[in-house]
Design a protein around this motif. Structure first.
Motif, short mmCIF file in Angstrom:
data_model
loop_
_atom_site.label_atom_id
_atom_site.label_comp_id
_atom_site.label_asym_id
_atom_site.label_seq_id
_atom_site.Cartn_x
_atom_site.Cartn_y
_atom_site.Cartn_z
N LEU A 113 20.41 86.38 -19.46
CA LEU A 113 19.56 85.31 -20.17
C LEU A 113 18.07 85.47 -20.55
O LEU A 113 17.73 85.35 -21.75
N ILE A 114 18.06 86.84 -19.82
CA ILE A 114 16.46 87.76 -20.69
C ILE A 114 17.11 87.58 -22.31
O ILE A 114 16.68 88.32 -23.49
N LEU A 115 18.02 88.49 -21.98
CA LEU A 115 19.36 89.35 -23.18
C LEU A 115 19.34 88.53 -23.89
O LEU A 115 19.03 89.06 -25.22
N CYS A 116 19.80 86.79 -23.03
CA CYS A 116 19.99 86.19 -24.69
C CYS A 116 19.03 85.62 -25.33
O CYS A 116 19.10 85.67 -26.99
N PHE A 117 17.98 85.62 -24.69
CA PHE A 117 16.83 85.25 -25.23
C PHE A 117 16.67 86.42 -26.16
O PHE A 117 16.10 86.41 -27.29
N ALA A 118 16.14 87.76 -25.54
CA ALA A 118 16.36 88.98 -26.77
C ALA A 118 17.10 88.78 -27.43
O ALA A 118 16.47 89.17 -29.04
N LEU A 119 18.36 88.36 -27.59
CA LEU A 119 19.19 88.28 -28.86
C LEU A 119 18.78 87.32 -29.77
O LEU A 119 19.05 87.48 -31.22
N LEU A 120 18.72 86.42 -29.29
CA LEU A 120 18.01 85.32 -30.07
C LEU A 120 16.85 85.33 -30.65
O LEU A 120 16.18 85.09 -32.09
N SER A 121 15.67 86.30 -30.53
CA SER A 121 14.62 85.99 -30.70
C SER A 121 14.88 87.45 -31.93
O SER A 121 14.47 87.75 -32.89
N TRP A 122 15.59 88.88 -31.91
CA TRP A 122 16.46 89.41 -32.55
C TRP A 122 16.68 88.76 -33.82
O TRP A 122 16.19 88.88 -35.20
N ALA A 123 17.89 87.66 -33.17
CA ALA A 123 18.40 86.94 -34.68
C ALA A 123 17.37 86.22 -35.55
O ALA A 123 17.20 86.08 -36.63
N GLY A 124 16.22 85.35 -34.82
CA GLY A 124 15.57 84.88 -35.86
C GLY A 124 14.26 85.29 -36.58
O GLY A 124 13.86 85.72 -37.49
N GLN A 125 14.46 86.94 -35.85
CA GLN A 125 13.73 87.90 -36.50
C GLN A 125 13.82 88.78 -37.80
O GLN A 125 13.38 88.37 -39.04
N ALA A 126 15.43 88.92 -37.45
CA ALA A 126 16.51 89.22 -38.66
C ALA A 126 16.47 88.22 -40.19
O ALA A 126 16.30 88.94 -40.72
N GLN A 127 16.59 87.23 -39.50
CA GLN A 127 16.30 86.31 -40.72
C GLN A 127 15.13 86.02 -40.99
O GLN A 127 15.14 85.71 -42.62
N MET A 128 14.13 85.96 -40.33
CA MET A 128 12.57 85.98 -41.27
C MET A 128 12.50 86.94 -42.31
O MET A 128 12.40 86.60 -43.48
N ASP A 129 13.59 88.39 -41.66
CA ASP A 129 12.96 89.02 -42.34
C ASP A 129 13.46 88.76 -44.08
O ASP A 129 13.26 89.84 -45.64
N SER A 130 15.16 88.64 -43.52
CA SER A 130 15.93 88.64 -44.64
C SER A 130 15.56 87.72 -45.81
O SER A 130 15.72 87.76 -47.16
N THR A 131 14.91 86.04 -45.15
CA THR A 131 14.04 85.08 -46.08
C THR A 131 12.98 85.97 -46.90
O THR A 131 13.16 85.25 -48.49
N ASN A 132 12.67 86.36 -46.40
CA ASN A 132 10.93 87.14 -46.54
C ASN A 132 11.19 87.83 -47.58
O ASN A 132 10.71 87.96 -49.41
N GLU A 133 12.46 88.88 -47.48
CA GLU A 133 12.92 89.86 -48.87
C GLU A 133 13.83 88.88 -49.80
O GLU A 133 12.88 89.45 -50.90
N THR A 134 14.85 88.04 -49.66
CA THR A 134 14.78 87.25 -50.52
C THR A 134 13.93 86.31 -51.56
O THR A 134 13.57 86.25 -52.60
N ILE A 135 12.39 85.68 -50.72
CA ILE A 135 11.63 85.52 -51.16
C ILE A 135 10.67 85.93 -52.02
O ILE A 135 10.73 86.29 -53.36
#
Ligand code: ZN
Length: 456
Positions: free
Chosen positions: A5-27
């Motif tokens: 479960l912890i791993l799952c949360f970690a993956l989710l938050s990593w994926a969320g951060q990655a999307q935010m980073d790539s969105t910031n880059e696109t903008i």
């Protein structure tokens, strides 16, 4: 049991951060391209160099056709929608003087309000009645006199748009109400947030069965001068001379340009401004800026190769100022053809620094758009307000689509609005460009995340 479960949360938050980073880059890439080229400003300068674009004028249509060629050369799919528009001209002379004891004293800066009838050739002279409160009209004797509406925009409003909305009745309905009470003409204080010698025009109206009387706007400086002189000398007269004229309606166009979507091309994201302007300046802010915001946002999309599932549609509406004929014709056509607009965006608040967006949709959609605030904050955009989008896109209705208006800083807008000051010198290239980039970034997010109604 807890570890996965912890791993799952970690993956989710990593994926969320990655999307935010790539969105910031696109903008960031959108802003980088926009600011390094400032292409919208170059187009705006070209547009303004062609002169004013008063609805119904040859100039307005010629400028539109010129921009069709520019857009064609970019490779967008363009079309013209015929629109019948009213035609009114200011004419060669519009002057006003104070008359004291039969002698002309100071000349006042004046302009006819859009749609006014002319004075007699020799001009019209009359005593003045100053009106400072619309609700007290019935207590005044206006018979045969010139009604002088002197109701300033309230400077305590933070939103100059609200101040304008509060004061605009004198321009819109002033002639009707004064004529009903026997007035021979009206002059109004220009709807400007500053005091200077530039009169501001804008549309006015008449009512069937009520005598049409000439209607003009005085510069704010001269409205204050006239008020002071009138207090000293109540017998002071005004002489007004205007040669404006109505003609038969003429044919013009809305200009439409599409960038086809990759997955849902039948769904439209519309981005727009109105192409017509008033005739005293060249409509650099109103609404050359909004038109160029819309064009530049499609240009940035294309040049950056940004993905879009839906078709991006630019519309240059003809004739917002004299009754929204372009917007009404477009909405009618959209209904007849069953077009599916899922988002409609309008920029008609000038080319000043963008501060935010106003969103007209369901509370859920408004909340979804507001969630983007963090992405825009680094660019000075923080106002995400509910309600009120734009006069042209409102014609499409908001039941099945999200309507959005760009909100630029409004403190200087009404200094130039509808006056000779609305020219390219009053537009800052960086501020204008920030608006185009903001619209592009917003469209990108809305399309990518399917923030629209019935659009999946
Ligand atoms: Zn406008």
């Amino acid at each position: 049991m807890k570890k996965p479960l912890i791993l799952c949360f970690a993956l989710l938050s990593w994926a969320g951060q990655a999307q935010m980073d790539s969105t910031n880059e696109t903008i960031r890439s959108i802003y980088n391209l926009a600011l390094s080229e400032q292409q919208g400003y170059k187009w705006l300068a070209e547009l303004c160099s062609m002169g004013p674009r008063l609805s119904g004028s040859d100039q307005a249509t010629a400028s539109l056709l010129h921009f069709r060629k520019i857009i064609d050369s970019l490779g967008f799919e363009t079309s013209l929608q015929p629109v019948t528009v009213p035609k009114w001209e200011r004419g060669p002379q519009e002057r006003a003087w104070m008359i004291s004891q039969g002698i002309k004293s100071e000349e006042l800066a004046v302009c006819a309000l859009g749609g006014s009838v002319a004075t007699p050739d020799a001009g019209l002279e009359g005593e003045l009645v100053e009106i400072t409160n619309f609700n007290k009209l019935d207590s005044l004797d206006l018979k045969g006199k010139i009604a002088f509406y002197n109701i300033p925009m309230d400077p305590t409003f933070i939103s100059t748009g609200y101040a304008y909305g509060n004061a605009v009745k004198q321009r819109w309905a002033g002639a009707i109400e004064a004529s009903k009470r026997g007035a021979a003409a009206v002059v109004i204080r220009s709807l400007s947030s500053s005091v200077n010698k530039y009169p501001h025009t804008g549309s006015m109206s008449y009512e069937d069965g009520v005598t049409k009387i000439p209607a003009a706007a005085l510069s704010t400086y001269h409205a204050e001068l006239l008020s002071r002189e009138l207090a000293k000398n109540p017998a002071l007269k005004l002489k007004l001379n205007m040669a404006c004229q109505w003609y038969d309606s003429v044919e013009s166009y809305n200009l439409i340009a599409d960038l086809k979507g990759s997955e849902k091309p039948e769904q439209l994201i519309l981005v727009s401004g109105h192409f017509d302007s008033w005739d005293l300046g060249t409509g650099a802010h109103d609404d050359g800026a909004g038109s160029m915001h819309a064009l530049e946002s499609l240009y940035l999309y294309q040049k950056l190769g940004l993905a879009h599932k839906r078709t991006l549609r630019l519309v240059f509406y003809m004739n917002e100022e004299f009754g929204l004929s372009g917007a009404k014709a477009y909405a009618r056509m959209s209904k007849e053809k069953g077009l599916k607009h899922v988002i409609a965006i309008e920029s008609d608040g000038g080319g000043f620094s963008p501060r935010g967006f106003s969103i007209q949709s369901t509370p859920e959609m408004v909340a979804d758009v507001k969630n983007y605030r963090d992405y825009f904050e680094p660019y000075g955009i923080y106002q995400f307000a509910s309600g009120g989008s734009g006069a042209d896109i409102s014609q499409l209705g908001s039941d099945d689509k999200v309507l959005i208006g760009l909100r630029p800083d409004g403190h200087r807008y009404f200094e130039v609005h509808h006056s000779a000051l609305d020219n390219i010198n009053s537009v800052n290239a960086r501020e204008l460009t920030m608006g185009s980039a903001a619209l592009t970034a917003l469209m990108y997010l809305l399309d990518r995340d399917d923030i629209c109604l019935n659009c999946n």
